[in-house]
Design a protein around this motif. Structure first.
Motif, PDB file in Angstrom:
ATOM      1  N   MET A  25      10.845   3.965   4.977  1.00 28.07           N
ATOM      2  CA  MET A  25      10.120   3.322   5.665  1.00 28.07           C
ATOM      3  C   MET A  25      10.082   2.342   6.455  1.00 28.07           C
ATOM      4  O   MET A  25       9.775   1.992   7.676  1.00 28.07           O
ATOM      5  N   LEU A  26      11.441   2.007   6.255  1.00 25.96           N
ATOM      6  CA  LEU A  26      11.871   1.842   7.997  1.00 25.96           C
ATOM      7  C   LEU A  26      11.944   2.956   8.870  1.00 25.96           C
ATOM      8  O   LEU A  26      11.677   2.482  10.205  1.00 25.96           O
ATOM      9  N   LEU A  27      12.392   4.259   8.298  1.00 32.66           N
ATOM     10  CA  LEU A  27      12.391   4.832   9.211  1.00 32.66           C
ATOM     11  C   LEU A  27      10.844   5.067   9.878  1.00 32.66           C
ATOM     12  O   LEU A  27      10.321   5.324  11.339  1.00 32.66           O
ATOM     13  N   PRO A  93      17.473 -18.661  11.158  1.00 29.73           N
ATOM     14  CA  PRO A  93      17.914 -18.528  10.042  1.00 29.73           C
ATOM     15  C   PRO A  93      17.253 -18.366   8.359  1.00 29.73           C
ATOM     16  O   PRO A  93      17.372 -17.819   7.788  1.00 29.73           O
ATOM     17  N   HIS A  94      16.398 -19.547   8.598  1.00 36.43           N
ATOM     18  CA  HIS A  94      15.533 -20.218   7.597  1.00 36.43           C
ATOM     19  C   HIS A  94      14.479 -19.015   7.424  1.00 36.43           C
ATOM     20  O   HIS A  94      13.402 -18.890   6.337  1.00 36.43           O
ATOM     21  N   ILE A  95      14.016 -19.013   8.422  1.00 48.87           N
ATOM     22  CA  ILE A  95      12.932 -17.968   8.589  1.00 48.87           C
ATOM     23  C   ILE A  95      13.169 -15.979   8.059  1.00 48.87           C
ATOM     24  O   ILE A  95      13.995 -15.357   8.481  1.00 48.87           O
ATOM     25  N   PRO A  96      12.541 -15.912   6.938  1.00 50.76           N
ATOM     26  CA  PRO A  96      12.417 -14.355   6.788  1.00 50.76           C
ATOM     27  C   PRO A  96      11.769 -13.582   8.235  1.00 50.76           C
ATOM     28  O   PRO A  96      10.575 -14.188   8.202  1.00 50.76           O
ATOM     29  N   GLU A  97      12.722 -12.571   8.405  1.00 49.99           N
ATOM     30  CA  GLU A  97      12.198 -11.639   9.151  1.00 49.99           C
ATOM     31  C   GLU A  97      11.291 -10.294   8.663  1.00 49.99           C
ATOM     32  O   GLU A  97      12.109  -9.837   7.460  1.00 49.99           O
ATOM     33  N   LEU A  98      10.371  -9.982   7.834  1.00 53.00           N
ATOM     34  CA  LEU A  98       9.622  -8.695   7.804  1.00 53.00           C
ATOM     35  C   LEU A  98       9.302  -7.424   8.145  1.00 53.00           C
ATOM     36  O   LEU A  98       9.060  -7.377   9.068  1.00 53.00           O
ATOM     37  N   THR A  99       9.521  -6.220   7.496  1.00 53.68           N
ATOM     38  CA  THR A  99       9.896  -4.854   7.916  1.00 53.68           C
ATOM     39  C   THR A  99       8.148  -4.696   6.894  1.00 53.68           C
ATOM     40  O   THR A  99       8.232  -4.337   5.858  1.00 53.68           O
ATOM     41  N   LEU A 100       7.264  -3.941   7.159  1.00 52.45           N
ATOM     42  CA  LEU A 100       6.317  -2.990   6.651  1.00 52.45           C
ATOM     43  C   LEU A 100       6.146  -1.446   7.392  1.00 52.45           C
ATOM     44  O   LEU A 100       5.782  -1.130   8.847  1.00 52.45           O
ATOM     45  N   ALA A 101       6.072  -0.809   6.181  1.00 49.67           N
ATOM     46  CA  ALA A 101       5.834   0.143   6.577  1.00 49.67           C
ATOM     47  C   ALA A 101       5.351   0.796   5.895  1.00 49.67           C
ATOM     48  O   ALA A 101       4.868   0.866   4.729  1.00 49.67           O
ATOM     49  N   VAL A 102       4.018   2.192   6.373  1.00 50.88           N
ATOM     50  CA  VAL A 102       3.826   2.773   5.299  1.00 50.88           C
ATOM     51  C   VAL A 102       3.242   4.536   5.212  1.00 50.88           C
ATOM     52  O   VAL A 102       3.177   4.225   6.440  1.00 50.88           O
ATOM     53  N   ASP A 103       3.262   5.088   4.783  1.00 45.81           N
ATOM     54  CA  ASP A 103       3.199   6.640   5.068  1.00 45.81           C
ATOM     55  C   ASP A 103       2.221   6.800   5.796  1.00 45.81           C
ATOM     56  O   ASP A 103       1.161   6.344   5.927  1.00 45.81           O
ATOM     57  N   ALA A 104       2.551   7.789   7.022  1.00 42.82           N
ATOM     58  CA  ALA A 104       1.957   8.361   7.576  1.00 42.82           C
ATOM     59  C   ALA A 104      -0.247   8.525   7.351  1.00 42.82           C
ATOM     60  O   ALA A 104      -0.780   7.998   8.457  1.00 42.82           O
ATOM     61  N   GLY A 105      -0.019   9.678   6.604  1.00 41.10           N
ATOM     62  CA  GLY A 105      -0.911   9.484   5.777  1.00 41.10           C
ATOM     63  C   GLY A 105      -1.865   9.176   4.592  1.00 41.10           C
ATOM     64  O   GLY A 105      -3.220   9.153   4.682  1.00 41.10           O
ATOM     65  N   GLU A 106      -1.589   7.838   4.934  1.00 41.24           N
ATOM     66  CA  GLU A 106      -1.881   6.183   4.570  1.00 41.24           C
ATOM     67  C   GLU A 106      -2.366   5.094   4.792  1.00 41.24           C
ATOM     68  O   GLU A 106      -2.795   4.803   4.776  1.00 41.24           O
ATOM     69  N   ARG A 107      -1.851   5.632   5.863  1.00 40.80           N
ATOM     70  CA  ARG A 107      -2.578   4.426   7.255  1.00 40.80           C
ATOM     71  C   ARG A 107      -4.141   4.539   7.021  1.00 40.80           C
ATOM     72  O   ARG A 107      -4.756   4.995   7.373  1.00 40.80           O
ATOM     73  N   GLY A 108      -4.723   2.780   7.034  1.00 44.47           N
ATOM     74  CA  GLY A 108      -6.008   2.910   7.518  1.00 44.47           C
ATOM     75  C   GLY A 108      -6.823   2.648   6.530  1.00 44.47           C
ATOM     76  O   GLY A 108      -7.404   2.426   6.176  1.00 44.47           O
ATOM     77  N   GLY A 109      -6.181   2.502   5.322  1.00 38.17           N
ATOM     78  CA  GLY A 109      -7.290   2.636   4.010  1.00 38.17           C
ATOM     79  C   GLY A 109      -6.729   1.396   3.524  1.00 38.17           C
ATOM     80  O   GLY A 109      -6.816   1.128   2.162  1.00 38.17           O
ATOM     81  N   GLY A 110      -5.524   0.102   3.999  1.00 36.93           N
ATOM     82  CA  GLY A 110      -5.480  -0.841   3.248  1.00 36.93           C
ATOM     83  C   GLY A 110      -4.220  -1.050   2.895  1.00 36.93           C
ATOM     84  O   GLY A 110      -4.218  -2.459   1.874  1.00 36.93           O
ATOM     85  N   VAL A 111      -3.144  -0.159   2.458  1.00 38.50           N
ATOM     86  CA  VAL A 111      -2.447  -0.200   2.061  1.00 38.50           C
ATOM     87  C   VAL A 111      -1.445  -1.311   2.988  1.00 38.50           C
ATOM     88  O   VAL A 111      -1.226  -2.355   2.050  1.00 38.50           O
ATOM     89  N   GLY A 112      -1.359  -1.444   3.827  1.00 34.65           N
ATOM     90  CA  GLY A 112      -0.442  -1.862   4.884  1.00 34.65           C
ATOM     91  C   GLY A 112      -0.998  -3.542   4.373  1.00 34.65           C
ATOM     92  O   GLY A 112      -0.476  -4.930   4.261  1.00 34.65           O
ATOM     93  N   GLY A 113      -2.943  -4.125   4.828  1.00 36.51           N
ATOM     94  CA  GLY A 113      -2.979  -5.375   4.308  1.00 36.51           C
ATOM     95  C   GLY A 113      -2.564  -6.167   3.058  1.00 36.51           C
ATOM     96  O   GLY A 113      -1.971  -7.061   2.903  1.00 36.51           O
ATOM     97  N   ALA A 114      -2.479  -4.874   1.697  1.00 36.61           N
ATOM     98  CA  ALA A 114      -2.181  -5.445   0.245  1.00 36.61           C
ATOM     99  C   ALA A 114      -1.025  -5.427   0.291  1.00 36.61           C
ATOM    100  O   ALA A 114       0.149  -6.564  -0.373  1.00 36.61           O
ATOM    101  N   LEU A 115       0.097  -4.672   1.410  1.00 36.24           N
ATOM    102  CA  LEU A 115       1.422  -4.878   1.341  1.00 36.24           C
ATOM    103  C   LEU A 115       1.607  -6.321   1.933  1.00 36.24           C
ATOM    104  O   LEU A 115       2.469  -7.703   1.171  1.00 36.24           O
ATOM    105  N   LEU A 116       1.436  -6.868   2.871  1.00 39.09           N
ATOM    106  CA  LEU A 116       1.627  -8.049   3.658  1.00 39.09           C
ATOM    107  C   LEU A 116       0.654  -8.921   2.920  1.00 39.09           C
ATOM    108  O   LEU A 116       1.308 -10.029   2.771  1.00 39.09           O
ATOM    109  N   ASP A 117      -0.616  -9.485   2.384  1.00 38.86           N
ATOM    110  CA  ASP A 117      -0.647  -9.934   1.606  1.00 38.86           C
ATOM    111  C   ASP A 117       0.131 -10.797   0.016  1.00 38.86           C
ATOM    112  O   ASP A 117       0.230 -11.530   0.811  1.00 38.86           O
ATOM    113  N   ALA A 118       0.152  -9.268   0.015  1.00 37.82           N
ATOM    114  CA  ALA A 118       1.706  -9.431  -1.174  1.00 37.82           C
ATOM    115  C   ALA A 118       3.008 -10.177  -1.026  1.00 37.82           C
ATOM    116  O   ALA A 118       2.637 -11.792  -1.534  1.00 37.82           O
TER     117      ALA A 118
END
Length: 189
Positions: A25-27, A93-118
């Motif tokens: 997902m980092l890639l 240093p006290h603020i975590p940095e987030l990384t978010l990724a969704v498989d290319a074929g799954e983008r645009g279907g709400g997966v990223g938003g659900a992950l970010l909200d969680a």
């Protein structure tokens, strides 16, 4: 007629065994617009590898989205970095940095938003003052972040550093995908 609606992803806490998936997902996150890196090349860069190296470290938290068959669709995770070894979206240093990724074929279907909200909910449960990230110019995910209340606080090259202060949680503009998963006991941020 075929029903093409996607079902809401199932969300679960990221575990130690997810380290290889988080690397993948980092890639995806680094190659958001076109192939620029290989996984081996990306992990050879200390400034990129530290997002996944030794997953999970104390204080790390994350969420993985799966379909109904258990196939991994995407992930969002957060990690704090010291001032001497900052991430691309480092604020403090006290603020975590987030990384978010969704498989290319799954983008645009709400997966990223659900992950970010969680992930935002998990940060709040842990008492984090905020979450930060870096987003390059042209990345469509910027709208997702802005819609959740992230604001630019800095700029490096062709990317903005954005910050969400969690004390004023904004409600998601997208339909709920079910209750977010517990990402472990609330702990210090």
């Amino acid at each position: 007629m075929t029903d093409t609606r996607r079902t809401a992803p199932r969300l679960r806490p990221a575990r130690e065994a997810d380290a290889p998936f988080l690397e993948r997902m980092l890639l995806e996150a680094f190659n958001w617009d076109r192939p620029r890196f290989t996984l081996a090349g990306l992990l050879a860069l200390p400034q990129a590898a530290h997002y996944v190296g030794g997953w999970p470290r104390a204080g790390d938290f994350g969420v993985v989205a799966e379909d109904a068959r258990g196939r991994e669709l995407g992930a969002a995770w957060a990690r704090r970095f010291p001032a001497g070894d900052p991430g691309y979206g480092h604020v403090a240093p006290h603020i975590p940095e987030l990384t978010l990724a969704v498989d290319a074929g799954e983008r645009g279907g709400g997966v990223g938003g659900a992950l970010l909200d969680a992930l935002i909910l998990a940060a709040e449960e842990r008492g984090c003052a905020g979450l930060s990230l870096s987003v390059e110019d042209g990345n469509r995910a910027r709208g997702l972040y802005e819609g959740r209340g992230f604001v630019p606080v800095g700029r490096t090259g062709e990317a903005d550093t954005m910050l969400l202060r969690t004390r004023t949680r904004l409600r998601s503009a997208s339909p709920a995908a079910g209750p977010p998963p517990r990402t472990g006991p609330p702990g210090p941020c």
